[in-house]
Write a protein that holds these residues in place. Sequence first.
Motif, short mmCIF file in Angstrom:
data_model
loop_
_atom_site.label_atom_id
_atom_site.label_comp_id
_atom_site.label_asym_id
_atom_site.label_seq_id
_atom_site.Cartn_x
_atom_site.Cartn_y
_atom_site.Cartn_z
N LEU A 32 0.85 -1.19 0.00
CA LEU A 32 0.00 0.00 0.00
C LEU A 32 0.89 1.24 0.00
CD1 LEU A 32 -2.63 -1.24 2.60
CD2 LEU A 32 -2.82 -1.23 0.10
N GLU A 33 1.34 1.64 -1.17
CA GLU A 33 2.34 2.69 -1.33
C GLU A 33 1.70 4.05 -1.64
OE1 GLU A 33 4.71 1.22 -4.53
OE2 GLU A 33 5.85 -0.11 -3.23
N TRP A 34 2.48 5.10 -1.38
CA TRP A 34 2.10 6.43 -1.81
C TRP A 34 2.01 6.42 -3.33
CZ3 TRP A 34 0.59 10.26 1.30
CH2 TRP A 34 0.94 10.20 2.65
N HIS A 35 1.00 7.09 -3.88
CA HIS A 35 0.86 7.14 -5.33
C HIS A 35 0.01 8.35 -5.73
CE1 HIS A 35 -2.83 5.18 -4.02
NE2 HIS A 35 -3.37 5.57 -5.17
N GLN A 36 -0.06 8.57 -7.04
CA GLN A 36 -0.91 9.60 -7.62
C GLN A 36 -1.78 8.94 -8.69
OE1 GLN A 36 2.76 11.78 -8.70
NE2 GLN A 36 1.58 13.60 -8.14
N ASP A 37 -3.01 9.41 -8.83
CA ASP A 37 -3.90 8.90 -9.86
C ASP A 37 -3.84 9.82 -11.08
OD1 ASP A 37 -4.79 6.82 -8.18
OD2 ASP A 37 -6.28 8.15 -7.28
N LYS A 38 -4.09 9.26 -12.25
CA LYS A 38 -4.04 10.03 -13.49
C LYS A 38 -5.34 10.80 -13.76
CE LYS A 38 -0.88 6.83 -15.69
NZ LYS A 38 -0.69 5.87 -16.79
N ASP A 72 -8.29 14.39 -6.11
CA ASP A 72 -7.91 15.08 -7.34
C ASP A 72 -6.73 14.37 -8.00
OD1 ASP A 72 -9.84 17.09 -6.94
OD2 ASP A 72 -8.45 18.28 -5.72
N LYS A 73 -6.71 14.40 -9.33
CA LYS A 73 -5.60 13.77 -10.04
C LYS A 73 -4.29 14.42 -9.61
CE LYS A 73 -5.52 16.60 -14.19
NZ LYS A 73 -5.51 16.57 -15.65
N ASP A 74 -3.23 13.64 -9.66
CA ASP A 74 -1.88 14.07 -9.32
C ASP A 74 -1.68 14.42 -7.84
OD1 ASP A 74 -1.12 13.74 -12.02
OD2 ASP A 74 -1.73 15.80 -12.50
N THR A 75 -2.63 14.04 -6.99
CA THR A 75 -2.51 14.27 -5.54
C THR A 75 -1.90 13.04 -4.89
OG1 THR A 75 -4.46 15.69 -5.56
CG2 THR A 75 -3.81 14.77 -3.43
N HIS A 76 -0.79 13.22 -4.17
CA HIS A 76 -0.16 12.10 -3.47
C HIS A 76 -1.06 11.62 -2.33
CE1 HIS A 76 3.59 13.38 -5.41
NE2 HIS A 76 3.94 12.11 -5.25
N LEU A 88 -14.48 -0.54 -2.54
CA LEU A 88 -14.70 0.83 -2.96
C LEU A 88 -15.41 0.88 -4.29
CD1 LEU A 88 -11.08 2.19 -2.29
CD2 LEU A 88 -13.05 2.34 -0.75
N LEU A 89 -16.32 1.82 -4.46
CA LEU A 89 -16.90 2.15 -5.75
C LEU A 89 -16.18 3.41 -6.21
CD1 LEU A 89 -19.05 1.73 -7.96
CD2 LEU A 89 -20.51 3.28 -6.64
N ILE A 90 -15.51 3.35 -7.35
CA ILE A 90 -14.70 4.47 -7.83
C ILE A 90 -15.27 4.98 -9.14
CG2 ILE A 90 -12.42 5.23 -8.56
CD1 ILE A 90 -11.27 3.03 -6.73
N ILE A 91 -15.49 6.28 -9.19
CA ILE A 91 -15.94 6.93 -10.41
C ILE A 91 -14.88 7.94 -10.82
CG2 ILE A 91 -17.74 8.33 -11.49
CD1 ILE A 91 -19.69 7.22 -9.44
N GLU A 92 -14.36 7.78 -12.03
CA GLU A 92 -13.35 8.70 -12.52
C GLU A 92 -14.01 9.80 -13.34
OE1 GLU A 92 -9.33 6.05 -12.78
OE2 GLU A 92 -10.42 6.37 -14.64
N ASN A 93 -13.56 11.04 -13.12
CA ASN A 93 -13.98 12.21 -13.87
C ASN A 93 -15.44 12.61 -13.65
OD1 ASN A 93 -11.41 12.36 -14.93
ND2 ASN A 93 -11.94 11.16 -16.71
N THR A 94 -16.01 12.29 -12.50
CA THR A 94 -17.36 12.68 -12.17
C THR A 94 -17.52 12.67 -10.65
OG1 THR A 94 -19.69 12.40 -12.70
CG2 THR A 94 -18.43 10.40 -12.27
N ILE A 95 -18.67 13.07 -10.14
CA ILE A 95 -18.92 13.11 -8.70
C ILE A 95 -20.19 12.34 -8.39
CG2 ILE A 95 -19.48 14.63 -6.75
CD1 ILE A 95 -17.80 16.78 -8.06
#
Length: 97
Positions: A32-38, A72-76, A88-95
Amino acid sequence: MVKPYTDTIAWQTSSKKIFVRVFDATIDEELLEWHQDKHDRCVKVVKGTGWQLQFDNQLPQALSPSGIYLIDKDTHHRILKGKDDLVLLIIENTIIT
């Protein structure tokens, strides 16, 4: 690289994607590493006890069932292991509303 989760895509277009991500309770915490999402993500907790979300330079916050979290994208950030499976339910580019 071994991913510490499994994804199941529920719906996808060229600009949006909805998927379910599952972290198994037996996962090695070192994965479970630090990362950023695109992409920007809206994350809804379906199930999970004791898991936490931590953003860079912030204290971890508990992930509560039915809680909604914006990343937010690019957030560590990283996930900290809990007691049982995290779903988790994940929705990209929407709320989620």
